[in-house]
Design a protein around this motif. Structure first.
Motif, PDB file in Angstrom:
ATOM      1  N   VAL A  35       0.657  -1.282   0.136  1.00 59.36           N
ATOM      2  CA  VAL A  35      -0.065   0.151   0.061  1.00 59.36           C
ATOM      3  C   VAL A  35       0.907   1.442  -0.012  1.00 59.36           C
ATOM      4  O   VAL A  35       1.655   1.418   0.832  1.00 59.36           O
ATOM      5  CB  VAL A  35      -0.970   0.098   1.244  1.00 59.36           C
ATOM      6  N   ARG A  36       0.839   2.135  -1.045  1.00 62.36           N
ATOM      7  CA  ARG A  36       1.504   3.262  -1.185  1.00 62.36           C
ATOM      8  C   ARG A  36       0.615   4.249  -0.808  1.00 62.36           C
ATOM      9  O   ARG A  36      -0.551   4.444  -0.757  1.00 62.36           O
ATOM     10  CB  ARG A  36       1.923   3.419  -2.547  1.00 62.36           C
ATOM     11  N   LEU A  37       1.568   5.130  -0.143  1.00 63.60           N
ATOM     12  CA  LEU A  37       0.794   6.740   0.466  1.00 63.60           C
ATOM     13  C   LEU A  37       1.055   7.817  -0.676  1.00 63.60           C
ATOM     14  O   LEU A  37       2.149   8.162  -0.782  1.00 63.60           O
ATOM     15  CB  LEU A  37       1.588   6.993   1.788  1.00 63.60           C
ATOM     16  N   CYS A  38       0.008   8.263  -1.024  1.00 64.61           N
ATOM     17  CA  CYS A  38       0.013   9.249  -2.049  1.00 64.61           C
ATOM     18  C   CYS A  38      -0.425  10.627  -1.094  1.00 64.61           C
ATOM     19  O   CYS A  38      -1.476  10.782  -0.509  1.00 64.61           O
ATOM     20  CB  CYS A  38      -0.972   9.018  -3.102  1.00 64.61           C
ATOM     21  N   ALA A  39       0.425  11.514  -1.047  1.00 65.47           N
ATOM     22  CA  ALA A  39       0.235  12.878  -0.358  1.00 65.47           C
ATOM     23  C   ALA A  39      -0.479  13.837  -1.367  1.00 65.47           C
ATOM     24  O   ALA A  39       0.304  14.277  -2.468  1.00 65.47           O
ATOM     25  CB  ALA A  39       1.606  13.487   0.044  1.00 65.47           C
ATOM     26  N   VAL A  40      -1.572  14.091  -1.189  1.00 63.20           N
ATOM     27  CA  VAL A  40      -2.414  14.972  -1.926  1.00 63.20           C
ATOM     28  C   VAL A  40      -2.256  16.332  -1.497  1.00 63.20           C
ATOM     29  O   VAL A  40      -2.676  17.240  -0.347  1.00 63.20           O
ATOM     30  CB  VAL A  40      -3.919  14.710  -1.932  1.00 63.20           C
ATOM     31  N   CYS A  41      -1.508  17.158  -2.480  1.00 55.96           N
ATOM     32  CA  CYS A  41      -0.781  18.439  -1.831  1.00 55.96           C
ATOM     33  C   CYS A  41      -1.593  19.613  -2.464  1.00 55.96           C
ATOM     34  O   CYS A  41      -0.834  20.716  -2.661  1.00 55.96           O
ATOM     35  CB  CYS A  41       0.811  18.402  -2.302  1.00 55.96           C
ATOM     36  N   LYS A  42      -2.752  19.454  -3.132  1.00 55.10           N
ATOM     37  CA  LYS A  42      -3.447  20.524  -3.915  1.00 55.10           C
ATOM     38  C   LYS A  42      -3.426  21.888  -2.925  1.00 55.10           C
ATOM     39  O   LYS A  42      -3.973  21.518  -1.673  1.00 55.10           O
ATOM     40  CB  LYS A  42      -4.893  20.161  -4.163  1.00 55.10           C
ATOM     41  N   THR A  43      -3.327  22.861  -3.513  1.00 47.43           N
ATOM     42  CA  THR A  43      -3.380  24.234  -2.456  1.00 47.43           C
ATOM     43  C   THR A  43      -2.047  24.480  -1.772  1.00 47.43           C
ATOM     44  O   THR A  43      -2.068  25.611  -1.285  1.00 47.43           O
ATOM     45  CB  THR A  43      -4.560  24.297  -1.703  1.00 47.43           C
ATOM     46  N   ARG A  44      -1.251  23.520  -1.784  1.00 46.89           N
ATOM     47  CA  ARG A  44       0.060  23.802  -0.787  1.00 46.89           C
ATOM     48  C   ARG A  44       1.133  24.647  -1.745  1.00 46.89           C
ATOM     49  O   ARG A  44       1.292  24.326  -2.464  1.00 46.89           O
ATOM     50  CB  ARG A  44       0.347  22.726  -0.070  1.00 46.89           C
ATOM     51  N   LEU A  45       1.950  25.418  -0.694  1.00 46.92           N
ATOM     52  CA  LEU A  45       3.189  25.892  -1.572  1.00 46.92           C
ATOM     53  C   LEU A  45       4.105  25.075  -1.684  1.00 46.92           C
ATOM     54  O   LEU A  45       4.176  23.902  -1.029  1.00 46.92           O
ATOM     55  CB  LEU A  45       3.548  27.125  -0.464  1.00 46.92           C
ATOM     56  N   PRO A  46       5.050  25.238  -2.872  1.00 44.22           N
ATOM     57  CA  PRO A  46       5.871  24.528  -3.202  1.00 44.22           C
ATOM     58  C   PRO A  46       6.829  23.798  -2.112  1.00 44.22           C
ATOM     59  O   PRO A  46       7.382  22.821  -1.753  1.00 44.22           O
ATOM     60  CB  PRO A  46       6.736  24.948  -4.298  1.00 44.22           C
ATOM     61  N   GLU A  47       7.352  25.048  -0.986  1.00 42.10           N
ATOM     62  CA  GLU A  47       8.001  24.802  -0.165  1.00 42.10           C
ATOM     63  C   GLU A  47       7.477  23.797   0.987  1.00 42.10           C
ATOM     64  O   GLU A  47       8.383  23.027   1.547  1.00 42.10           O
ATOM     65  CB  GLU A  47       8.610  25.941   0.562  1.00 42.10           C
TER      66      GLU A  47
END
Ligand SMILES: *Cc1c(COP(=O)(O)O)cnc(C)c1O
Length: 242
Positions: A35-47
């Motif tokens: 099982v892989r963990l996909c971090a859903v980073c929508k709306t977060r800043l590149p840093e």
């Protein structure tokens, strides 16, 4: 608007999520590496995205083409893969093919064809998932379940596309039996598709489960869980429909 992030909090969140994921996998008789963990980073800043890439997340999930391109250009994912998980318009296919390691949200014959053409032009094979509207909700993206086999047939003829499995955003967002029922439906559809022995499709991926429901999804066979708020905290500005 700039969003403050708390690196320590994020690290704690990811550590806790991974622990829970491993336990849910064990309880289901599965290996935790499945099982892989996909971090859903929508709306977060590149840093913020870069900071989270240092943590044990396996890949990133992006909903918007623009954010994908910005984070990609900034090298924010470090060496980790990024999947496109949002609604994709055919006129944006050009920009996403070849950048996203997998396009999880393919839900129409037209989109599939456009991806095939662009991938061929770029001389690569694009991994995709077929997104199904498993709850048959009028407000949701995703193809109807009865479109699954026709889409798989179509994909067989596209040498530049490889179908890796299925994705869904089912109606319930929690760890309830209701959620599990939808996750089980998606798993059964993948098994049916496997039983048809397509020559080119490599049906090894089930992307299902979000912040509130990843445990239920793992119990029903998820190989990718897509987790946003449980890693990064609440999103600052309202999202359009998921
Ligand atoms: C936003 C989003 C997620 C993550 O949702 P959270 O509830 O923040 O974990 C997962 N999948 C898709 C397609 C999304 O748009």
């Amino acid at each position: 608007m700039a969003q403050a992030y708390d690196a320590a909090r994020m690290a704690e969140n990811v550590a806790r999520i991974r622990e829970e994921m491993a336990q849910a996998a064990r309880e289901a008789g599965r290996a935790s590496e499945e099982v892989r963990l996909c971090a859903v980073c929508k709306t977060r800043l590149p840093e913020t995205v870069r900071e989270s890439a240092l943590l044990p997340v396996d890949l990133f999930g992006e909903n918007h083409m623009q954010e994908l391109l910005v984070n990609h250009a900034a090298g924010a994912y470090l060496e980790k893969p990024v999947h496109f998980i949002g609604h994709l318009q055919t006129n944006k296919v050009k920009k996403v093919v070849g950048v996203a390691h997998c396009i999880q949200s393919v839900d129409s014959a037209r989109l599939l064809e456009a991806i095939g053409k662009e991938a061929e032009k770029q001389g690569l094979v694009q991994d995709i998932l077929l997104e199904l509207n498993i709850g048959e909700e009028s407000t949701k993206t995703g193809a109807a379940a009865d479109a699954l086999f026709p889409l798989l047939e179509q994909a067989e003829a596209l040498t530049s596309v490889r179908v890796r499995g299925l994705m869904a955003i089912p109606p319930a967002f929690d760890n309830s039996d209701e959620s599990r029922r939808y996750f089980a439906m998606l798993r059964e559809l993948l098994e049916q598709a496997r039983g048809r022995h397509y020559a080119r499709a490599l049906l090894d991926t089930l992307s299902m489960g979000m912040s509130g429901s990843y445990l239920a999804a793992i119990r029903e066979g998820a190989t990718i869980v897509r987790v946003g708020t449980a890693i990064y905290g609440p999103r600052d500005y309202p999202q359009k429909a998921l």
